[in-house]
Design a protein around this motif. Structure first.
Motif, PDB file in Angstrom:
ATOM      1  N   ASP A  80       6.653   5.109 -13.165  1.00  0.00           N
ATOM      2  CA  ASP A  80       6.380   6.205 -12.230  1.00  0.00           C
ATOM      3  C   ASP A  80       5.320   5.761 -11.232  1.00  0.00           C
ATOM      4  OD1 ASP A  80       6.021   8.668 -10.994  1.00  0.00           O
ATOM      5  OD2 ASP A  80       4.656   9.406 -12.542  1.00  0.00           O
ATOM      6  N   VAL A  81       5.660   5.805  -9.939  1.00  0.00           N
ATOM      7  CA  VAL A  81       4.725   5.349  -8.909  1.00  0.00           C
ATOM      8  C   VAL A  81       4.335   6.495  -7.970  1.00  0.00           C
ATOM      9  CG1 VAL A  81       5.524   2.963  -9.000  1.00  0.00           C
ATOM     10  CG2 VAL A  81       6.639   4.554  -7.421  1.00  0.00           C
ATOM     11  N   SER A  82       4.498   7.728  -8.433  1.00  0.00           N
ATOM     12  CA  SER A  82       4.273   8.884  -7.557  1.00  0.00           C
ATOM     13  C   SER A  82       2.813   9.081  -7.184  1.00  0.00           C
ATOM     14  CB  SER A  82       4.821  10.158  -8.212  1.00  0.00           C
ATOM     15  OG  SER A  82       4.208  10.390  -9.463  1.00  0.00           O
ATOM     16  N   ASP A  83       1.893   8.516  -7.958  1.00  0.00           N
ATOM     17  CA  ASP A  83       0.467   8.667  -7.650  1.00  0.00           C
ATOM     18  C   ASP A  83      -0.114   7.463  -6.908  1.00  0.00           C
ATOM     19  OD1 ASP A  83       0.317  11.175  -8.820  1.00  0.00           O
ATOM     20  OD2 ASP A  83      -0.125  10.353 -10.805  1.00  0.00           O
ATOM     21  N   VAL A  84       0.720   6.470  -6.626  1.00  0.00           N
ATOM     22  CA  VAL A  84       0.250   5.250  -5.951  1.00  0.00           C
ATOM     23  C   VAL A  84      -0.112   5.582  -4.503  1.00  0.00           C
ATOM     24  CG1 VAL A  84       0.921   2.950  -5.181  1.00  0.00           C
ATOM     25  CG2 VAL A  84       1.577   3.755  -7.457  1.00  0.00           C
ATOM     26  N   THR A  85      -1.238   5.064  -4.034  1.00  0.00           N
ATOM     27  CA  THR A  85      -1.762   5.467  -2.723  1.00  0.00           C
ATOM     28  C   THR A  85      -1.711   4.370  -1.660  1.00  0.00           C
ATOM     29  OG1 THR A  85      -4.010   4.932  -3.457  1.00  0.00           O
ATOM     30  CG2 THR A  85      -3.284   7.221  -3.726  1.00  0.00           C
ATOM     31  N   SER A  86      -1.039   3.255  -1.930  1.00  0.00           N
ATOM     32  CA  SER A  86      -0.885   2.225  -0.903  1.00  0.00           C
ATOM     33  C   SER A  86       0.311   1.354  -1.226  1.00  0.00           C
ATOM     34  CB  SER A  86      -2.141   1.347  -0.814  1.00  0.00           C
ATOM     35  OG  SER A  86      -2.246   0.488  -1.932  1.00  0.00           O
ATOM     36  N   ILE A  87       0.888   0.721  -0.197  1.00  0.00           N
ATOM     37  CA  ILE A  87       2.005  -0.198  -0.405  1.00  0.00           C
ATOM     38  C   ILE A  87       1.536  -1.431  -1.171  1.00  0.00           C
ATOM     39  CG2 ILE A  87       3.542  -1.786   0.804  1.00  0.00           C
ATOM     40  CD1 ILE A  87       4.150   0.360   2.801  1.00  0.00           C
ATOM     41  N   THR A  88       0.307  -1.870  -0.910  1.00  0.00           N
ATOM     42  CA  THR A  88      -0.237  -3.023  -1.632  1.00  0.00           C
ATOM     43  C   THR A  88      -0.267  -2.755  -3.129  1.00  0.00           C
ATOM     44  OG1 THR A  88      -1.598  -3.648   0.265  1.00  0.00           O
ATOM     45  CG2 THR A  88      -2.249  -4.533  -1.883  1.00  0.00           C
ATOM     46  N   ARG A  89      -0.741  -1.573  -3.503  1.00  0.00           N
ATOM     47  CA  ARG A  89      -0.806  -1.212  -4.914  1.00  0.00           C
ATOM     48  C   ARG A  89       0.603  -1.038  -5.493  1.00  0.00           C
ATOM     49  NH1 ARG A  89      -2.657  -2.049  -9.650  1.00  0.00           N
ATOM     50  NH2 ARG A  89      -2.690  -0.211 -11.016  1.00  0.00           N
ATOM     51  N   LEU A  90       1.520  -0.476  -4.705  1.00  0.00           N
ATOM     52  CA  LEU A  90       2.900  -0.330  -5.144  1.00  0.00           C
ATOM     53  C   LEU A  90       3.497  -1.686  -5.497  1.00  0.00           C
ATOM     54  CD1 LEU A  90       5.561   1.352  -5.421  1.00  0.00           C
ATOM     55  CD2 LEU A  90       5.955   0.875  -2.994  1.00  0.00           C
ATOM     56  N   CYS A  91       3.305  -2.662  -4.615  1.00  0.00           N
ATOM     57  CA  CYS A  91       3.848  -4.005  -4.863  1.00  0.00           C
ATOM     58  C   CYS A  91       3.227  -4.634  -6.103  1.00  0.00           C
ATOM     59  CB  CYS A  91       3.628  -4.896  -3.648  1.00  0.00           C
ATOM     60  SG  CYS A  91       4.646  -4.451  -2.223  1.00  0.00           S
TER      61      CYS A  91
END
Length: 532
Positions: A80-91
């Motif tokens: 679950d990536v719904s709380d991720v706040t940046s593309i860098t962190r998503l990657c």
């Protein structure tokens, strides 16, 4: 012989002020509600069990009027990536997860939300290619009306610059016409058919995980739409029967039936005596979502005048689907977020009204107009609203719609004041499942961490109004407000028991209140600090 509940406040929700001392339950129904001394005297000799609330507060059982139960369980089980706040962190999160997968295996993640990122940039195939060129990757948007995939997945699905857009969907393309990897609504189906099939051991595990979490959150029931997403619809229905088995698990479940599987399900379906799982309205999607600009509006988006959104069906197609539902003597439940989609749904229902005594359901209604609200007042419909959308969608939704259009959007208080029947849900896994978050959003019109008067504060609900969304409102959505939603004589003994009285607390304090017990059909299905 019956059960006497006592030792705390009984908030019957028959009115805002009604508080009682005790409840007596016998043979699956509430028999008496009132003063403890009176009930002990009245039922002397028939009380076989006494349960002391230990100062806790009993409410009618909370019911989520719109969610996806298996999807919620999947969210708890999957990435679950719904709380991720940046593309860098998503990657970074995706790269960590992909280390566990052999080449060629799918990486599936849930819930990206570009509105949390700097510059609100949507990830594309190049972003996901940086994670891996050797695995197909799909990351759904938080609304589930869009997904982004990498180059490997595009090639696997055969999507290129020559691929035509499917009806009701959008393939986002760059200036050269090549797909960026961003797919909206029905375009997602081009790639989803290449995802690995889920066996029903997995489906039952996801459903069981969801039900346990719902009970823990204080829900005694839910209206769920799941039957079209896991292969065999009949097998999915059987999974509900297996998990909610009436012995180890009791949970009041009303299942919406997606129109694509309605004929198959309803042609072979014979109403069973299952006390906790029933089939409900036929579900139809009229449009997409505001986040991806696929909600169908009557005028263009303020931040992208090139589009008014996407209609999943034409007007005639929508009418035909409703006619098919009527042939099975079923009401419909139509997903409508944009005002144009709502207008189409109203016209179709006006042309093909439900059976006498039935009510249709309109789900979401985030963008409305005064003329449409007036027409809704003339229809036998219940409005399925999700108060938490206010906390999630503001302030970015102001850019999508503009201030003028917002005056009649997310208009929960207006609906209630106009006498429209409203039910409350979460749309989990799109939004958090916790009913306290939904109630908080309905009353404050803001996020818990924010300190302001609320977005469109004139649309705030009272606490009592918010609670009735998740109790009597949900009961009205299935035409059973004389059975569920109150603590009164003749009603089912479904109770949500909280450690504190919400009426004694400020809205932000509600989020710290714990569920003491969740009771379904006079059976304690969850208790705080119980041993698993």
């Amino acid at each position: 012989m019956g059960t006497l509940w006592y030792g705390g406040r009984i908030r019957t929700l028959c009115s805002e002020e009604d508080v009682q001392e005790a409840v007596f339950v016998e043979e699956g129904h509430i028999v008496s509600v009132g003063r403890l001394a009176d009930l002990k005297l009245k039922h002397e000799g028939t009380i076989s069990e006494e349960i002391n609330l230990q100062g806790a507060v009993m409410y009618p059982g909370f019911v989520d009027s719109h969610l996806h139960m298996i999807g919620h369980g999947e969210k708890l089980l999957k990435l679950d990536v719904s709380d991720v706040t940046s593309i860098t962190r998503l990657c970074a999160i995706l790269k960590k997860a992909i280390k566990e997968l052999p080449p060629g295996q799918w990486l599936v993640a849930e819930g990206f939300n570009e509105n949390l990122y700097d510059q609100q940039l949507v990830p594309d195939k190049y972003v996901l290619d940086s994670v891996s060129l050797h695995h197909p990757i799909i990351v759904s948007r938080v609304c589930r009306h869009a997904s982004v995939i990498n180059t490997y997945a595009l090639q696997l699905a055969g999507i290129d610059k020559h691929t035509p857009e499917p009806a009701g969907g959008i393939i986002v393309r760059d200036e050269h016409g090549a797909p960026t990897g961003y797919l909206h609504d029905q375009a997602q189906e081009l790639v989803k058919k290449y995802l690995p099939e889920k066996d029903f051991t997995y489906v039952e595990k996801a459903l069981s995980t969801a039900v346990n979490d719902l009970l823990k959150k204080g829900y005694t029931g839910g209206h769920s739409e799941d039957l079209n997403y896991y292969g065999d619809a009949d097998a999915t229905l059987k999974a509900f029967y297996n998990v909610i088995d009436s012995i180890h698990c009791k949970f009041r479940t009303n299942l919406l039936i997606h129109h694509e599987v309605a004929s198959g399900i309803l042609s072979n379906y014979h109403q069973t005596d299952h006390p906790y799982v029933e089939l409900g309205a036929v579900k139809i999607f009229a449009d997409g979502a505001l986040g991806g600009r696929t909600a169908l509006l009557s005028k263009p988006y303020d931040d992208d005048p090139s589009t008014c959104g996407v209609g999943i069906h034409t007007k005639s197609e929508l009418e035909e689907l409703i006619k098919e539902a009527r042939a099975f003597f079923r009401p419909v439940a139509i997903h409508v977020i944009g005002d144009k989609a709502l207008e189409m749904a109203i016209e179709a229902i006006e042309a093909y009204p439900p059976e006498e005594g039935q009510r249709d359901r309109l789900i979401h209604l985030q963008v409305t107009r005064e003329d449409l609200i007036a027409r809704l007042q003339q229809l036998p419909v219940v409005l399925d609203i999700q108060p938490r959308f206010v906390a999630s969608d503001f302030p970015w939704v102001e850019k999508r719609l503009g201030k003028k259009r917002l005056e009649t959007s997310f208009a929960w208080k207006t609906f209630i004041d106009k006498g429209l029947m409203c039910a409350g849900g979460s749309d989990a896994p799109i939004e958090p499942i916790d009913p306290m978050l939904g109630i908080h959003a309905a009353v404050t019109r803001r996020k818990p961490e924010e300190e302001h008067a609320g977005y469109n504060p004139h649309e705030k609900l009272s606490l009592y109004e918010a609670l009735t969304l998740f109790t009597t409102g949900s009961a009205k959505a299935i035409g059973k407000e004389n059975v569920y939603g109150k603590i009164a004589k003749g009603y089912k003994p479904d109770f949500t028991i909280l450690t504190e009285d919400l009426f004694d607390l400020s809205p932000d304090e509600w989020l710290n209140v714990k569920v003491a017990k969740t009771v379904v059909d006079n059976t304690i299905m969850y208790a705080l600090n119980q041993k698993s």
